[in-house]
Design a protein around this motif. Structure first.
Motif, short mmCIF file in Angstrom:
data_model
loop_
_atom_site.label_atom_id
_atom_site.label_comp_id
_atom_site.label_asym_id
_atom_site.label_seq_id
_atom_site.Cartn_x
_atom_site.Cartn_y
_atom_site.Cartn_z
N TYR A 31 0.66 -0.84 -0.58
CA TYR A 31 0.10 0.10 0.13
C TYR A 31 0.86 1.25 -0.17
N SER A 32 1.70 1.06 0.70
CA SER A 32 2.88 2.21 1.14
C SER A 32 3.48 2.33 -0.75
N GLN A 33 4.08 1.76 -1.08
CA GLN A 33 4.53 1.85 -2.86
C GLN A 33 3.40 1.70 -3.00
N TYR A 34 2.51 1.81 -3.01
CA TYR A 34 1.43 2.09 -4.72
C TYR A 34 0.70 3.63 -4.88
N ARG A 35 0.92 4.43 -3.41
CA ARG A 35 0.65 5.20 -2.68
C ARG A 35 1.47 6.06 -3.42
N GLN A 36 3.18 5.29 -3.38
CA GLN A 36 4.15 6.23 -3.86
C GLN A 36 3.87 6.87 -5.18
N LEU A 37 3.57 5.20 -6.02
CA LEU A 37 3.77 5.23 -7.42
C LEU A 37 2.46 6.27 -7.81
N ILE A 38 0.92 6.08 -7.27
CA ILE A 38 0.41 7.75 -7.44
C ILE A 38 0.62 8.23 -7.68
N GLN A 39 1.27 9.08 -6.93
CA GLN A 39 1.70 10.36 -6.34
C GLN A 39 2.84 10.36 -7.88
N ARG A 40 3.29 9.67 -7.96
CA ARG A 40 4.27 10.15 -8.89
C ARG A 40 4.11 10.11 -10.41
N TYR A 41 2.86 9.82 -10.45
CA TYR A 41 2.34 9.79 -11.79
C TYR A 41 1.48 10.67 -11.31
N ALA A 42 1.09 11.69 -10.57
CA ALA A 42 -0.02 12.52 -10.38
C ALA A 42 0.50 14.08 -10.96
N ALA A 43 1.90 13.39 -10.50
CA ALA A 43 3.12 14.83 -10.62
C ALA A 43 3.65 14.82 -12.42
N VAL A 44 3.51 13.80 -12.85
CA VAL A 44 3.70 13.80 -14.09
C VAL A 44 2.32 14.33 -14.96
N PHE A 45 1.85 13.95 -14.50
CA PHE A 45 0.48 14.50 -15.66
C PHE A 45 0.04 15.76 -14.82
N HIS A 46 0.39 16.86 -13.67
CA HIS A 46 0.48 17.93 -13.49
C HIS A 46 1.35 18.92 -14.64
N ALA A 47 2.53 18.08 -14.10
CA ALA A 47 3.45 18.96 -14.87
C ALA A 47 3.23 18.85 -16.43
N ALA A 48 2.21 17.59 -17.49
CA ALA A 48 1.54 17.39 -18.82
C ALA A 48 0.89 18.51 -18.89
N GLY A 49 -0.08 19.56 -17.86
CA GLY A 49 -1.32 20.02 -17.95
C GLY A 49 -2.44 19.77 -17.70
N VAL A 50 -2.58 18.29 -16.93
CA VAL A 50 -3.68 17.93 -15.85
C VAL A 50 -3.59 18.51 -15.25
N ARG A 51 -5.40 18.96 -15.21
CA ARG A 51 -5.94 19.97 -14.23
C ARG A 51 -7.52 18.85 -13.90
N ALA A 52 -8.25 19.43 -12.56
CA ALA A 52 -9.30 19.33 -12.39
C ALA A 52 -10.69 19.33 -13.47
N LEU A 67 -3.18 0.93 -13.59
CA LEU A 67 -4.02 1.61 -12.35
C LEU A 67 -3.47 2.41 -11.54
N ALA A 68 -2.55 2.75 -10.78
CA ALA A 68 -2.01 3.61 -10.76
C ALA A 68 -1.92 4.96 -11.10
N MET A 69 -1.90 5.25 -12.89
CA MET A 69 -2.08 6.26 -13.35
C MET A 69 -3.65 6.81 -13.51
N GLU A 70 -4.56 5.63 -13.15
CA GLU A 70 -6.65 5.99 -13.02
C GLU A 70 -6.08 6.36 -12.18
N LEU A 71 -5.57 6.31 -10.75
CA LEU A 71 -6.06 6.70 -9.45
C LEU A 71 -5.07 8.61 -8.73
#
Length: 486
Positions: A31-52, A67-71
């Protein structure tokens, strides 16, 4: 408890960081590793301009990474739009246009009409990305995903699902199967489809473990995954069950003391498969969920109970209220002699179709999702489902389920598959017509088929017409495409 599935995952990453969360054919994460993976992909998407509020189309894979990309998308408040793995480029582009996508994530490089990334490109960026620290989690009423129906006939619709819907659906599954906290569930169902996604959500909401499998065709890997991870529950669509039973013979019986439950859904199950799985796993709870993408997992039936009923879909799930209505949507007191159409009320119901008010108004009225499924409550409070309106055959006033005829026909050794539709009849109103797909080398003998069915069915259920065709049309998950037969 939680407003979104991603919030649940982050919670369990705090309270049980070292517990196995997800595993696929190549990797596994706590679970800890999955959260880190989700946060890292969220950083990638945010840098690419993805917003709410942005929509992101993603080609599905049976992987932890997907599935990490989804979350990660949902953590940003954006909207996840999954499409089938190996979906044609033009089809992905069509979905992206209809969803007004901010970008597309796919397995291979191609032109999709909007900004796009491959998994390999994102993987490289993810290694260098910092963790995205969310200010909060998505609100319960905000849109979580758009699930486009993938039928081959009619207009494809974008079913809008909120985070609140996913929580209600997860609870329906958890309460329905009596899921325990140490659940380890094997899920080989495609993760672009509501069936697989909702079983995954239920396990994440409950802090359990999910083992992903690309296919059940590799039966050795199927059993290796069960042994390696101590799998104690399985999710299968009926076609996958047929493959497992065919390839493994009786091996499933070796797990009768380990498997707590197997849950099924997405399409009707062959009667012969149902009987065989009950024999192999007499102590395992065998659940069949009824539902649609619009309001999934709304009825559940444990079919290995002693009083197995034909066409039964059980009782309403935890968050669902089921009513039977007439053609004008007025509730009725239903029975075998007074059938109606099934409708559902509850927090799992979609808010509507993506930018399609006309289609939404036909199905969703004041929060109630109306179906064309003919059903009734029996004397035990169980719901009996006869089939879709237009598919149920009214033979001189007798309502006949086409699935009953199909199950009987499938027990003929020469019949590989079959489908039944109603055809007009001047005397009886309508009568059954049976289409058969024969086993290789088998001879077509309609007289012998009709004679066999006459020994299994009441006279008015025996097909008036029998026709051989090369292949019975079915969707990827085994659902009979009856419209194509018509």
């Amino acid at each position: 408890m939680f407003d979104s599935i991603v919030q649940a995952v982050f919670h369990y990453a705090d309270v049980q960081p070292n517990k196995l969360c997800l595993a696929d054919d190549q990797s596994e994460v706590t679970y800890s590793q999955y959260r880190q993976l989700i946060q890292r992909y969220a950083a990638v998407f945010h840098a690419a301009g993805v917003r709410a509020g942005d929509t992101v189309v993603v080609e599905a894979c049976q992987t932890v990474e997907y599935l990490a990309m989804e979350l990660a998308i949902q953590l940003l408040g954006a909207i996840f739009v999954p499409v089938e793995h190996n979906c044609a480029r033009d089809k992905i582009a069509s979905f992206a246009k209809r969803a007004e996508a901010r970008c597309v994530i796919a397995c291979s490089e191609a032109e999709y009409g909007v900004e796009h990334f491959t998994f390999d490109q994102l993987r490289t960026q993810q290694v260098e990305a910092a963790c995205y620290e969310p200010a909060g989690f998505p609100e319960a009423d905000s849109i979580s995903e758009i699930l486009f129906s993938t039928g081959t006939t009619g207009k494809e619709k974008g079913i809008v699902i909120t985070h609140k819907n996913n929580i209600a659906l997860a609870e329906n599954v958890i309460y329905g199967v009596e899921m325990e906290k140490d659940n380890v569930e094997l899920i080989p169902s495609p993760m672009n489809h509501s069936h697989g996604l909702r079983r995954y959500y239920a396990n994440m909401y409950n802090g359990c473990t999910v083992i992903l499998l690309g296919s059940v065709m590799n039966i050795l890997r199927f059993f290796q995954a069960i042994d390696k991870y101590g799998v104690n529950s399985i999710d299968l669509v009926p076609t996958a069950l047929s493959v497992v039973l065919k390839l493994s013979k009786t091996k499933l019986s070796e797990y009768k003391d380990r498997l707590r439950y197997i849950q099924f859904g997405a399409a009707p199950m062959m009667e012969a498969d149902q009987q065989k799985i009950c024999q192999l796993l007499p102590q395992t709870r065998l659940y069949n969920f009824y539902g649609s993408t619009e309001s999934g997992c709304i009825c559940i039936y444990n079919f290995n109970r002693p009083d197995d009923k034909k066409h039964c879909i059980g009782k309403p799930a935890h968050n669902a209220e089921i009513i039977i209505v007439d053609d004008e949507h007025r509730p009725i007191s239903s029975s075998a002699e007074n059938t109606g159409l099934l409708a559902s009320i509850g927090k799992m119901n979609m808010p509507g179709y993506w930018k399609d008010e006309e289609e939404t108004s036909r199905v969703l009225i004041d929060g109630v999702v109306y179906t064309n499924d003919v059903a009734y409550y029996d004397q035990d409070g169980d719901i009996i489902l006869l089939g879709r309106k237009g598919d149920v055959i009214n033979v001189g006033g007798n309502k006949v389920s086409p699935e009953e005829i199909e199950n009987a026909a499938k027990s003929i050794p020469e019949v590989a598959d079959c489908g039944v539709i109603p055809v007009p009849d001047s005397m009886k109103g309508s009568v059954p017509k049976l289409f058969v797909q024969l086993q290789p080398g088998a001879a077509f003998d309609p007289i012998a088929i009709r004679s066999f069915l006459a020994g299994k069915l009441e006279p008015y259920k025996v097909p008036e017409y029998i026709e051989q065709i090369q292949r019975i049309p079915r969707s990827y998950n085994g659902k009979l495409l009856r419209k194509e037969l018509k």
